[in-house]
Enzyme design. Structure first.
Site, short mmCIF file in Angstrom:
data_model
loop_
_atom_site.label_atom_id
_atom_site.label_comp_id
_atom_site.label_asym_id
_atom_site.label_seq_id
_atom_site.Cartn_x
_atom_site.Cartn_y
_atom_site.Cartn_z
N ARG A 182 1.11 -1.23 0.06
CA ARG A 182 0.17 -0.04 -0.18
C ARG A 182 0.96 1.42 0.03
O ARG A 182 0.42 2.10 0.79
CB ARG A 182 -0.92 0.22 1.26
CG ARG A 182 -2.12 -1.15 1.34
CD ARG A 182 -3.18 -0.75 0.48
NE ARG A 182 -4.28 -1.64 0.46
CZ ARG A 182 -5.21 -1.19 1.19
NH1 ARG A 182 -5.73 -0.32 1.78
NH2 ARG A 182 -6.34 -2.08 1.16
N ARG A 242 -3.29 7.02 1.08
CA ARG A 242 -3.58 8.33 1.75
C ARG A 242 -2.63 8.98 2.67
O ARG A 242 -2.81 10.18 2.90
CB ARG A 242 -5.00 7.90 2.46
CG ARG A 242 -6.07 7.69 1.65
CD ARG A 242 -7.34 7.16 2.22
NE ARG A 242 -6.89 5.85 2.74
CZ ARG A 242 -7.58 4.82 3.04
NH1 ARG A 242 -8.96 5.11 3.16
NH2 ARG A 242 -7.25 3.74 3.37
N ARG A 271 -7.09 12.81 -5.08
CA ARG A 271 -8.26 12.02 -4.31
C ARG A 271 -9.33 13.27 -4.11
O ARG A 271 -10.53 12.78 -4.18
CB ARG A 271 -7.70 11.29 -3.06
CG ARG A 271 -8.79 10.57 -2.43
CD ARG A 271 -9.28 9.32 -3.01
NE ARG A 271 -9.92 8.38 -2.20
CZ ARG A 271 -11.39 8.86 -2.21
NH1 ARG A 271 -11.90 9.48 -2.96
NH2 ARG A 271 -12.22 8.01 -1.51
N ASP A 326 -6.95 -2.31 -7.40
CA ASP A 326 -7.77 -2.91 -5.89
C ASP A 326 -8.01 -4.44 -6.44
O ASP A 326 -8.14 -4.72 -7.46
CB ASP A 326 -9.00 -2.27 -5.52
CG ASP A 326 -9.18 -2.53 -4.07
OD1 ASP A 326 -8.71 -1.93 -3.37
OD2 ASP A 326 -10.10 -3.47 -3.97
N TYR A 371 -14.79 -11.60 0.51
CA TYR A 371 -15.49 -10.30 0.17
C TYR A 371 -16.86 -10.71 -0.60
O TYR A 371 -17.85 -10.05 -0.43
CB TYR A 371 -14.63 -9.47 -0.52
CG TYR A 371 -13.78 -8.82 0.30
CD1 TYR A 371 -14.04 -7.81 1.17
CD2 TYR A 371 -12.40 -9.17 0.36
CE1 TYR A 371 -12.94 -7.33 2.26
CE2 TYR A 371 -11.50 -8.61 1.06
CZ TYR A 371 -11.83 -7.66 1.92
OH TYR A 371 -10.86 -6.99 2.99
O1 CP3 Z 1 -0.10 -1.36 -2.54
C1 CP3 Z 1 -0.47 -0.12 -3.31
O2 CP3 Z 1 0.14 0.75 -3.18
C2 CP3 Z 1 -1.24 -0.75 -4.54
C3 CP3 Z 1 -2.79 -0.53 -4.36
C4 CP3 Z 1 -3.42 -1.40 -3.51
C5 CP3 Z 1 -4.91 -1.05 -3.14
N1 CP3 Z 1 -5.52 -1.92 -2.52
C6 CP3 Z 1 -5.21 0.50 -3.08
C7 CP3 Z 1 -6.36 0.91 -2.15
C8 CP3 Z 1 -3.48 -2.72 -3.33
C9 CP3 Z 1 -2.26 -3.69 -3.45
C10 CP3 Z 1 -4.77 -3.17 -2.49
C11 CP3 Z 1 -4.90 -4.63 -1.96
C12 CP3 Z 1 -6.19 -4.83 -1.27
N2 CP3 Z 1 -7.29 -4.45 -1.32
C13 CP3 Z 1 -6.23 -5.73 -0.22
C14 CP3 Z 1 -5.49 -6.59 0.12
C15 CP3 Z 1 -4.32 -6.02 1.00
C16 CP3 Z 1 -4.64 -5.61 2.49
O3 CP3 Z 1 -4.60 -4.79 2.60
O4 CP3 Z 1 -5.00 -6.58 2.93
C17 CP3 Z 1 -7.66 -5.83 0.28
C18 CP3 Z 1 -8.20 -6.49 1.36
C19 CP3 Z 1 -8.31 -4.85 -0.63
C20 CP3 Z 1 -9.79 -4.12 -0.41
C21 CP3 Z 1 -10.02 -2.72 0.06
N3 CP3 Z 1 -9.59 -1.75 -0.64
C22 CP3 Z 1 -10.59 -2.33 1.29
C23 CP3 Z 1 -10.65 -3.29 2.54
C24 CP3 Z 1 -10.32 -1.08 1.02
C25 CP3 Z 1 -10.82 -0.12 2.22
C26 CP3 Z 1 -10.17 0.07 3.22
C27 CP3 Z 1 -9.09 1.32 2.97
O5 CP3 Z 1 -7.91 1.04 3.06
O6 CP3 Z 1 -9.71 2.10 2.76
C28 CP3 Z 1 -9.75 -0.78 -0.04
C29 CP3 Z 1 -9.67 0.68 -0.55
C30 CP3 Z 1 -8.24 1.10 -1.06
N4 CP3 Z 1 -7.53 0.23 -1.76
C31 CP3 Z 1 -7.52 2.27 -0.94
C32 CP3 Z 1 -6.18 2.27 -1.65
C33 CP3 Z 1 -5.43 3.25 -1.63
C34 CP3 Z 1 -8.16 3.59 -0.11
C35 CP3 Z 1 -8.98 4.30 -1.16
C36 CP3 Z 1 -9.21 5.73 -0.94
O7 CP3 Z 1 -8.37 6.65 -1.29
O8 CP3 Z 1 -10.19 6.08 -0.15
#
Ligand code: CP3
Length: 334
Positions: free
Chosen positions: A25, A29, A38, A74, A151
């Site tokens: 990640r 943010r 964003r 994602d 999910y």
């Molecule tokens: O690593 C990186 O920088 C690449 C981008 C990336 C995102 N999500 C961007 C994201 C990657 C590799 C993921 C994987 C992901 N997404 C996982 C597996 C990894 C982990 O953290 O366990 C999972 C379970 C998700 C599903 C997901 N996406 C959730 C549960 C959420 C909400 C929680 C949160 O962190 O806000 C997201 C949203 C998300 N995915 C954001 C980002 C940057 C936040 C979006 C925003 O800007 O509001």
């Protein structure tokens, strides 16, 4: 060595000048430049617009020059392609609808043409490759089948494993085919490494993991054809280290609650290891981060096949100077 040589060598357990470093990640943010974009775009729009996704993927690398860039996307685009509508509500996380609650709901799932369905991801990868120097590796990724099923079933995997095991196996099997083809096409678009996120699979008992998660990680990797190195991540993995080491991946990504000494002992020279600084450590001070990172570096010294990373994603409130301290400590390791 350049970043790509170093990263690929570490994945394949070959000697390196120092371990490579990146952060799960790393685009997100905690970065002011991410928050800036964003403000005017929603998250899904950002992922699906290759120019924006490319820019955001590059943001952390432009600041810190980690050894790899992960494509901004994602894991939940796989369920979306299979027919569930994906939305993110502010501060609530993801929502998929209609929910898959019982076996009869499975007939609503669509057959996926992975080449078409995720073309925005492949376009982002190709764009990234054109903008980055050739010596920086790009990481493509997907959720692994169990985590995607978690999910897709509205977190009801326990019900499915108990009440409808046969149908659950067919759901996992269908997801594996999509995941395998999806990562194959990411490689074709230019991804140098693939990471599979099986975030939730480690919540299963070892027996359930072996029955419901492991075969589908293997199947995804097989269908992906394994042309590039694979990293597999699970958020609780201390009880399944030997299973993960045999899943066909080249690198196992360890969570912060799994002791690195134990992981090294159990995994031995079977595969490379990634991890596992606690993301909360990066909420402290640069001094503490340097100390903890140096401690990890000394633990892995002499072992071939290690990628330094966090044990889970960077937290939103992480101070920039702590990310810098983390990356720089690894870069100065000898
Ligand atoms: O690593 C990186 O920088 C690449 C981008 C990336 C995102 N999500 C961007 C994201 C990657 C590799 C993921 C994987 C992901 N997404 C996982 C597996 C990894 C982990 O953290 O366990 C999972 C379970 C998700 C599903 C997901 N996406 C959730 C549960 C959420 C909400 C929680 C949160 O962190 O806000 C997201 C949203 C998300 N995915 C954001 C980002 C940057 C936040 C979006 C925003 O800007 O509001």
């Amino acid at each position: 060595m350049n970043s790509k040589e170093r990263f690929l060598a570490a994945c394949r357990r070959k000697p390196v000048d120092r371990p490579p470093v990146w952060l799960m990640r790393q685009a997100g943010r905690y970065l002011p430049e991410y928050r800036h974009i964003r403000e005017n775009h929603d998250f899904l729009e950002m992922c699906k617009t290759p120019e924006i996704a490319c820019e955001v993927s590059l943001q952390p690398w432009l600041r810190y020059k980690m050894d790899a860039v992960i494509v901004f996307s994602d894991i939940l685009f796989v369920p979306e392609a299979m027919g569930q509508k994906l939305t993110f509500k502010k501060n609530e996380g993801p929502n998929l609808s209609p929910k898959i609650e019982k076996p009869a709901d499975l007939k609503n799932l669509l057959k996926v043409d992975a080449k078409k369905a995720f073309s925005f991801v492949y376009d982002t990868i190709a764009l990234l490759k054109s903008k980055l120097p050739a010596d920086v590796p790009v990481i493509g990724f997907s959720g692994a089948p169990m985590t995607l099923a978690y999910y897709m079933t509205d977190e009801k995997i326990d019900v499915w494993m108990k009440e409808y095991p046969k149908e659950f196996h067919s759901l996992l099997d269908a997801i594996s085919s999509v995941v395998g083809e999806y990562v194959y096409h990411q490689h074709q678009a230019g991804a140098d490494v693939i990471q599979l996120f099986d975030t939730w699979a480690g919540n299963l008992t070892k027996e359930k993991f072996q029955e419901f998660a492991l075969p589908y990680i293997k199947k995804s990797i097989d269908i992906g054809k394994k042309i590039v190195p694979y990293i597999v991540y699970s958020r609780k993995c201390k009880h399944i280290l030997d299973d993960l080491a045999g899943c066909g991946a080249d690198v196992i990504s360890i969570d912060p609650n799994t002791s690195m000494d134990k992981a090294i002992k159990e995994i031995g020279d079977k595969v490379a290891i990634q991890g596992n600084i606690d993301p909360k450590t990066l909420l402290t001070t640069p001094g503490v981060v340097r100390q903890e990172t140096s401690r990890l570096l000394s633990k892995i010294k002499g072992r071939t096949g290690h990628i330094i990373n966090l044990g889970h994603g960077v937290l939103q409130t992480t101070p920039l100077e702590c990310v810098e301290a983390f990356v720089e400590t690894v870069k100065h390791a000898v």
